[in-house]
Design an enzyme around this catalytic site. Structure first.
Site, PDB file in Angstrom:
ATOM      1  N   SER A   8      -8.513  22.349  25.372  1.00  0.00           N
ATOM      2  CA  SER A   8      -9.573  23.349  25.175  1.00  0.00           C
ATOM      3  C   SER A   8      -9.114  24.377  24.159  1.00  0.00           C
ATOM      4  CB  SER A   8      -9.891  24.037  26.494  1.00  0.00           C
ATOM      5  OG  SER A   8     -10.624  25.213  26.224  1.00  0.00           O
ATOM      6  N   HIS A  33     -11.908  19.803  23.462  1.00  0.00           N
ATOM      7  CA  HIS A  33     -12.878  20.481  24.321  1.00  0.00           C
ATOM      8  C   HIS A  33     -13.226  21.836  23.703  1.00  0.00           C
ATOM      9  CE1 HIS A  33     -14.864  21.150  28.203  1.00  0.00           C
ATOM     10  NE2 HIS A  33     -14.399  22.390  28.168  1.00  0.00           N
ATOM     11  N   ASP A  35     -15.395  25.225  24.193  1.00  0.00           N
ATOM     12  CA  ASP A  35     -16.095  26.064  25.175  1.00  0.00           C
ATOM     13  C   ASP A  35     -16.993  27.067  24.477  1.00  0.00           C
ATOM     14  OD1 ASP A  35     -15.085  25.199  27.755  1.00  0.00           O
ATOM     15  OD2 ASP A  35     -13.133  25.908  27.054  1.00  0.00           O
ATOM     16  N   MET A  37     -19.646  30.081  25.074  1.00  0.00           N
ATOM     17  CA  MET A  37     -20.090  31.045  26.100  1.00  0.00           C
ATOM     18  C   MET A  37     -21.031  32.067  25.485  1.00  0.00           C
ATOM     19  SD  MET A  37     -16.441  31.820  27.876  1.00  0.00           S
ATOM     20  CE  MET A  37     -15.309  30.509  28.325  1.00  0.00           C
ATOM     21  N   HIS A  66     -18.799  22.020  25.524  1.00  0.00           N
ATOM     22  CA  HIS A  66     -19.139  22.502  26.871  1.00  0.00           C
ATOM     23  C   HIS A  66     -19.953  23.783  26.716  1.00  0.00           C
ATOM     24  CE1 HIS A  66     -17.395  24.268  30.913  1.00  0.00           C
ATOM     25  NE2 HIS A  66     -18.689  24.026  30.989  1.00  0.00           N
ATOM     26  N   MET A  68     -21.729  26.805  28.009  1.00  0.00           N
ATOM     27  CA  MET A  68     -21.892  27.724  29.140  1.00  0.00           C
ATOM     28  C   MET A  68     -22.902  28.773  28.698  1.00  0.00           C
ATOM     29  SD  MET A  68     -17.910  27.863  30.302  1.00  0.00           S
ATOM     30  CE  MET A  68     -17.350  27.221  28.737  1.00  0.00           C
ATOM     31  N   MET A 137     -16.470  21.643  37.355  1.00  0.00           N
ATOM     32  CA  MET A 137     -15.672  22.850  37.104  1.00  0.00           C
ATOM     33  C   MET A 137     -14.694  23.051  38.262  1.00  0.00           C
ATOM     34  SD  MET A 137     -16.309  24.061  34.147  1.00  0.00           S
ATOM     35  CE  MET A 137     -15.139  25.428  34.360  1.00  0.00           C
ATOM     36  N   ASP A 175     -12.119  20.636  34.646  1.00  0.00           N
ATOM     37  CA  ASP A 175     -11.932  21.725  33.686  1.00  0.00           C
ATOM     38  C   ASP A 175     -11.572  23.004  34.417  1.00  0.00           C
ATOM     39  OD1 ASP A 175     -12.068  23.491  31.567  1.00  0.00           O
ATOM     40  OD2 ASP A 175     -14.199  23.210  31.180  1.00  0.00           O
TER      41      ASP A 175
HETATM   42  C1  DX5 Z   1     -13.438  27.921  31.415  1.00  0.00           C
HETATM   43  C2  DX5 Z   1     -13.440  26.849  30.360  1.00  0.00           C
HETATM   44  C3  DX5 Z   1     -12.220  26.027  30.297  1.00  0.00           C
HETATM   45  C4  DX5 Z   1     -10.948  26.767  30.008  1.00  0.00           C
HETATM   46  C5  DX5 Z   1      -9.841  26.067  30.734  1.00  0.00           C
HETATM   47  O1  DX5 Z   1     -14.707  28.466  31.488  1.00  0.00           O
HETATM   48  O2  DX5 Z   1     -14.532  25.957  30.588  1.00  0.00           O
HETATM   49  O3  DX5 Z   1     -12.371  24.938  29.402  1.00  0.00           O
HETATM   50  O4  DX5 Z   1     -10.642  26.833  28.643  1.00  0.00           O
HETATM   51  O5  DX5 Z   1      -8.684  26.833  30.594  1.00  0.00           O
HETATM   52  P1  DX5 Z   1      -7.336  26.518  31.378  1.00  0.00           P
HETATM   53  O6  DX5 Z   1      -6.937  25.096  31.069  1.00  0.00           O
HETATM   54  O7  DX5 Z   1      -6.387  27.519  30.804  1.00  0.00           O
HETATM   55  O8  DX5 Z   1      -7.610  26.719  32.847  1.00  0.00           O
HETATM   56 ZN    ZN Z   2     -14.723  24.041  29.394  1.00  0.00          ZN
END
Ligand code: DX5
Ligand code: ZN
Length: 217
Positions: A8, A33, A35, A37, A66, A68, A137, A175
């Protein structure tokens, strides 16, 4: 099923993002990956379309996006055009999950559906036969470097059991909180795609990727 490590980039050093992506790809990461947001569905902001289209020019690695974000259907086409290969949305964020799935398909991308730790698995059952991937998640979405909520692995077990009963090659992704100490439990539960942010982007990134890949091979 193929087991895949998906670093990620949330935990990457954005000033040298291109280099770090090359490093994880060369070390054996199968997917990247990404993310996204919106500060509404989750209480944090991360990155968006310009970053995805910029890094798309530098690498051919599979982009596992991903989302969010609230009402993700509004941005599916944009992320597809920016270079996503797979697009995963949250069932809690979509007022019309079926239409959102159709939109991702229309864009020719792999479809993923995700659920937060508190969301019961039954919520996604109506959509299971229409998606390629379920992202379970294993922490509350929004931030990296949290500890895994081990009870979420029960959902992974149940999903893998269902997929096996129906003979489906469903990708089950975990994740949050995935690192050397926890990846084995997620694998044993039945996951085959493993997101790792903070466990990858620290110290020797290539060595971290190789170690985690070794633990799922
Ligand atoms: C959280 C994200 C994850 C995050 C995971 O909302 O969806 O992808 O980056 O981070 P680690 O591996 O550090 O828990
Ligand atoms: Zn993620």
């Amino acid at each position: 099923m193929k087991n895949i490590l998906a670093p990620s980039i949330l935990a990457a050093d954005f000033s040298i993002l291109g280099e770090q992506i090359n490093t994880v790809q060369q070390a054996g990461a199968g997917w990247l990956h990404i993310d996204v947001m919106d500060g509404a569905f989750v209480p944090n902001l991360s990155l968006g379309l310009p970053v995805v289209s910029s890094i798309r020019k530098r690498t051919d690695i599979f982009f596992d996006v991903h989302l969010m974000i609230e009402e993700p259907i509004r941005y599916i086409r944009d992320f597809a055009m920016a270079g996503a290969d797979g697009i995963t949305f949250h069932v809690e964020a979509a007022s019309h999950p079926a239409k959102t799935i159709e939109e991702i398909r229309r864009c020719g991308k792999r479809v993923g559906i995700s659920l937060k730790p508190a969301t019961p698995l039954e919520v996604i059952f109506p959509y299971l036969d229409r998606v390629d991937l379920v992202l379970v998640m294993t922490v509350e979405p929004g931030f990296g470097a949290q500890a895994i909520k081990t009870e979420t692995l029960e959902k992974v077990k149940e999903l893998r059991r269902r997929a096996q009963v129906t003979g489906r090659e469903l990708d089950i992704e975990v994740d949050g909180g995935i690192k050397r100490e926890t990846i084995g439990d997620a694998l044993a539960a039945g996951a085959n795609v493993f997101v790792a942010g903070s466990a990858v982007f620290k110290d020797d990134i290539a060595a971290n990727v190789k170690e985690l890949c070794g633990l799922i091979s």
